[in-house]
Design an enzyme around this catalytic site. Sequence first.
Site, PDB file in Angstrom:
ATOM      1  N   GLY A  16       0.662  -0.633   0.211  1.00  0.00           N
ATOM      2  CA  GLY A  16      -0.123  -0.332  -0.435  1.00  0.00           C
ATOM      3  C   GLY A  16       0.751   1.335  -0.416  1.00  0.00           C
ATOM      4  N   CYS A  56      -5.975   9.997   0.707  1.00  0.00           N
ATOM      5  CA  CYS A  56      -5.439  11.470   0.944  1.00  0.00           C
ATOM      6  C   CYS A  56      -5.398  12.266  -0.322  1.00  0.00           C
ATOM      7  CB  CYS A  56      -5.257  11.948   2.304  1.00  0.00           C
ATOM      8  SG  CYS A  56      -4.593  13.225   2.269  1.00  0.00           S
ATOM      9  N   CYS A  61      -8.454  13.885   1.302  1.00  0.00           N
ATOM     10  CA  CYS A  61      -8.024  14.816   1.679  1.00  0.00           C
ATOM     11  C   CYS A  61      -7.862  16.473   1.285  1.00  0.00           C
ATOM     12  CB  CYS A  61      -7.200  15.127   3.381  1.00  0.00           C
ATOM     13  SG  CYS A  61      -7.425  13.426   3.805  1.00  0.00           S
ATOM     14  N   PRO A  63      -7.803  17.328  -2.538  1.00  0.00           N
ATOM     15  CA  PRO A  63      -8.181  17.832  -3.390  1.00  0.00           C
ATOM     16  C   PRO A  63     -10.092  18.734  -2.878  1.00  0.00           C
ATOM     17  CG  PRO A  63      -8.854  15.128  -4.152  1.00  0.00           C
ATOM     18  CD  PRO A  63      -7.714  15.822  -2.814  1.00  0.00           C
ATOM     19  N   LYS A  64     -10.301  17.687  -1.789  1.00  0.00           N
ATOM     20  CA  LYS A  64     -11.175  17.976  -0.684  1.00  0.00           C
ATOM     21  C   LYS A  64     -11.236  19.261  -0.038  1.00  0.00           C
ATOM     22  CE  LYS A  64     -11.386  17.139   3.445  1.00  0.00           C
ATOM     23  NZ  LYS A  64     -11.763  16.414   3.938  1.00  0.00           N
ATOM     24  N   GLY A 128       0.017  -6.886  -5.058  1.00  0.00           N
ATOM     25  CA  GLY A 128       0.298  -7.961  -3.915  1.00  0.00           C
ATOM     26  C   GLY A 128      -0.941  -8.856  -3.440  1.00  0.00           C
ATOM     27  N   TYR A 196     -19.583  12.930   6.639  1.00  0.00           N
ATOM     28  CA  TYR A 196     -18.670  13.546   6.611  1.00  0.00           C
ATOM     29  C   TYR A 196     -18.528  13.844   5.031  1.00  0.00           C
ATOM     30  CZ  TYR A 196     -14.052  11.431   6.909  1.00  0.00           C
ATOM     31  OH  TYR A 196     -12.997  10.676   6.505  1.00  0.00           O
ATOM     32  N   GLU A 200     -19.448  16.765   3.198  1.00  0.00           N
ATOM     33  CA  GLU A 200     -18.590  18.081   2.618  1.00  0.00           C
ATOM     34  C   GLU A 200     -19.534  18.623   0.791  1.00  0.00           C
ATOM     35  OE1 GLU A 200     -14.673  17.148   5.934  1.00  0.00           O
ATOM     36  OE2 GLU A 200     -15.075  15.964   4.019  1.00  0.00           O
ATOM     37  N   GLY A 223     -21.024   9.170  14.932  1.00  0.00           N
ATOM     38  CA  GLY A 223     -20.297   9.010  16.060  1.00  0.00           C
ATOM     39  C   GLY A 223     -19.469  10.088  16.632  1.00  0.00           C
ATOM     40  N   GLU A 477     -10.431  32.971  21.142  1.00  0.00           N
ATOM     41  CA  GLU A 477     -10.271  32.593  22.158  1.00  0.00           C
ATOM     42  C   GLU A 477     -11.411  32.706  23.307  1.00  0.00           C
ATOM     43  OE1 GLU A 477     -10.249  36.926  23.225  1.00  0.00           O
ATOM     44  OE2 GLU A 477     -10.822  37.885  20.868  1.00  0.00           O
TER      45      GLU A 477
END
Length: 497
Positions: A16, A56, A61, A63-64, A128, A196, A200, A223, A477
């Site tokens: 991988g 990702c 992650c 391109p998103k 593999g 999500y 998104e 969750g 803050e």
Amino acid sequence: MSTNLQAFDYDLVVVGGGSGGLATAKEAAKLGAKVACLDFVKPSPAGTSWGLGGTCVNVGCIPKKLMHQAGILGESFSDAREFGWKLRSDGHDWSKMVNGIQDHIGSLNFGYRTALRDNKVTYINAFGSFIDEHTITATKKNGKVDKITSERFVIAVGGRPSYLDVPGARECCITSDDVFSLPKPPGKTLCVGASYISLETAGFLTALGYDTTVAIRSVPLRGFDSEIAEMVVSHMERHGTNFMRDSQPVAFEKAADGQIKVSIKNTVFGSEFAAVFDTVILAVGRMAVTEGLNLATAGVHVNPKNGKIPAVDEVTNVPHIFAIGDVLDTRQELTPVAIKAGVRLARRLYSGSTEKMDYSLVPTTVFTPQEYGCIGMSEEQAIEMYGEENVEVYHSYFKPLEWTINHEALDGVAHREDNSCYSKLITNLSDDERVIGFHYIGPHAGEVTQGYAVAMRMGAKKRDFDGTVGIHPTVSEEFTTLSITKRSGVDAAKKGC
């Protein structure tokens, strides 16, 4: 120094080439191991494939976040006008955005191959499959098969999107594997799922000007903290995204003009209706890519429900075969988690380290239009674990200073609504008010959330937050001034700076 005492080809073979696999391979090689990394991408049913780097980088992650940023920039035109900028817009150029993003991804793919070479990791673009516990076949695209032996293996194959088991799903729908490289605008779009990923995607498509609908079967963002999840969805709904609740597609059919007829069942009443879309994106879960690895031949146990591998400290039931990242059962599917787990595993194997991966208090952010960052427990989880009498919830609704100048509205909804952002700290009263949950909804959620994870990992108490001087004027803050508890019943809406 190599630990190879037998006639193995390698000390370590990583199966991988995603973020976790690459990090593991490079770290092990730096520590003296002879390492190979196998990576092979089977095209999606729509025909999409990509280069080295995993989900990702190619279809997750990176391109998103970039498409999310494109949506944010579009929404910021309204702010800019109110600050005096004289702007006009001719709309959004989908192809230009996609080409720019794909060019960046291509540069990352090249960089990963270069990094493997520089670290003396053998890169093998092949699929593999185990034939015994120390031997794997590597099948290349041209059909050539090589046998590779190794003292140890790390399984880091990640996951791929699931498809609904209904007529036409694979023929008519796409997934997150495909949306970031679509050559033409998606048009009227249906996002199926309450994950999500679905929210998104629907968020940035709406922001880019596309008529977008989300079909939700049950609860959104399962969750996560349910109160925040409803805030996320309500904000999206008020600002242009359509939601079909209690709705489950049961069939897809492509018309002659290319549009997709979707038959949808209401899960409460059982009635069915049809709607037509240009694009349907499925985001109904993910399955680990363990099929075809022949893990049973190597003796590795797999959860038959999701294809994931049970492991303790990344060690499977076979002591020299390890697993990291999204393929691990009951662990977070997050890139930084896979990277850190892989690096620490490599150090334990090749440098004598004893440091293990800590999967608790992992910060994360959902990049919906109103971003959501969190650490630790949801309110529901805290009450379930410690009892309602031992859980204190401090909260505040507020509006960022940067939004106060903008008074534009669309269909009676303010573009920048009052008190639409929210901060929540959950503490354990029975442990000196140790902070056990952190939740924030508002701009720059990832940047706001990250640093607080350090504090919570160090056991921060509510008084540590109270004793910290905030940076003014910022949204972060808010967490240094929280004083109103839910238990008090006092209105938590902000009335000044």
